[in-house]
Enzyme design. Sequence first.
Site, short mmCIF file in Angstrom:
data_model
loop_
_atom_site.label_atom_id
_atom_site.label_comp_id
_atom_site.label_asym_id
_atom_site.label_seq_id
_atom_site.Cartn_x
_atom_site.Cartn_y
_atom_site.Cartn_z
CB SER A 186 -0.91 0.01 1.23
OG SER A 186 -1.59 1.24 1.36
CE1 TYR A 220 -6.53 4.17 -1.33
CE2 TYR A 220 -4.67 3.81 0.15
CZ TYR A 220 -5.97 3.52 -0.25
OH TYR A 220 -6.69 2.58 0.43
NE ARG A 273 -13.20 3.72 6.18
CZ ARG A 273 -12.04 3.44 5.60
NH1 ARG A 273 -10.95 3.24 6.33
NH2 ARG A 273 -11.96 3.38 4.27
CG HIS A 326 -11.80 0.46 -0.02
ND1 HIS A 326 -10.91 0.86 -0.98
CD2 HIS A 326 -11.16 0.65 1.16
CE1 HIS A 326 -9.79 1.27 -0.41
NE2 HIS A 326 -9.92 1.16 0.90
CE LYS A 364 -8.14 -3.36 -3.61
NZ LYS A 364 -9.03 -2.46 -2.84
N GLY A 371 -7.72 -9.90 2.28
CA GLY A 371 -7.21 -8.85 3.14
C GLY A 371 -7.29 -9.15 4.61
N GLY A 405 -14.62 -9.39 1.28
CA GLY A 405 -15.35 -10.45 1.96
C GLY A 405 -14.82 -11.85 1.80
CB THR A 464 -7.06 2.30 -4.67
OG1 THR A 464 -6.41 1.07 -4.36
CG2 THR A 464 -8.40 2.35 -3.93
#
Length: 367
Positions: free
Chosen positions: A114, A136, A171, A263, A239, A317, A296, A162
């Site tokens: 990342s 990013y 969040r 995501h 992505k 992940g 997931g 991404t």
Amino acid sequence: MAERVLTDLPAVSLADYAERARAVLAPDVWDYLAGGSAAEVTLAANRHALDRVAVLPRVLRGVDTVDLGAGLLGSRYAMPVAVAPMAYQRLVHPDGELGLAAAAGAAGIPYLASTLGSTPIEQVAGVGADVWFQLYWLRDRALVRDLLDRVVAAGCRALVVTVDVPVLGRRPRDLRNAFRLPAEVVAANLPEGRDALAHSGAPGVSAIAAHTAASFAPALRWADLAWLRGQIDLPLVVKGLLDPRDATEAVRVGANAVVVSNHGGRQLDGAPPSVTMLPEVVDAIGGSCQVLLDSGIRSGTDVLRALALGASGVLVGRPLLWALAVGGEPAARDALALLAAELTDALTLAGCADPVAAGELRTLRVG
């Protein structure tokens, strides 16, 4: 006889690592990693949608042994799995990115590093795994160019952009916890001091969200992606797509693969589960590039489901972070071995000698 506690027993599934990780991580770190955006509807829907995919097995196919090997972006890997890009892995264990990358290398699969990794890309690429770098898009285009130069010099095998984070999803867990990075965990791929906001807490504020809002460019366009394609000769992966129209546009600007992803339920709450959109994206692309799935994936059965729906492979992940948290690199290696064993069983029971054969299976929606 006293009942043995879970941690006395060997992990036999990735779910076992999730329970153990929650026991060893600080509550705010667990929430940061496990949580989703808003009401976490999409986070829950990812799991529910995968559970609704039934794979119709074939019998009497003469499958004696299974070859898990798969081709991704022109390279052969030990199974159709890559480690998803995840920020700040030293939050969960001192081994951090180096440990998880080493585990991926030992398992023979790609490791996606990342932009917000807590270990510099040069060190991660030096552990011997095939490393793909996840970008990013930053407000400072000169810094983007610098990252591209470093990615090439480090020997990374692909660039993964991404595109579903113009801003960080809201969040609530992080807001309630006023989550911030500890001093020893830094955004190691950015110039020193560029992550200061990520360490500055305030009640009701996510320091991570404040940092990304200041750092990320929210108005990214397809023309920017086309510019990027012209800057680098590495395979390009886009992505964070859900709409088939976006997938076809990614192919038009030169993507070698797309990742169907929401995501992990951490961006737009109410977006559809990734696996629900996978068949539509596969149909829209029509074989013009590879299609990967994330969000997931928790087992070898989930990998089989993705393959049967047309994916070339998956990104995994959170389950690998759980293992890293519990036991560093050795536990991450074990988790990947468990995943390989589960996928071998799933393919065998479905009558498939390899991942390609899984693409010929029928699927049904149940429940």
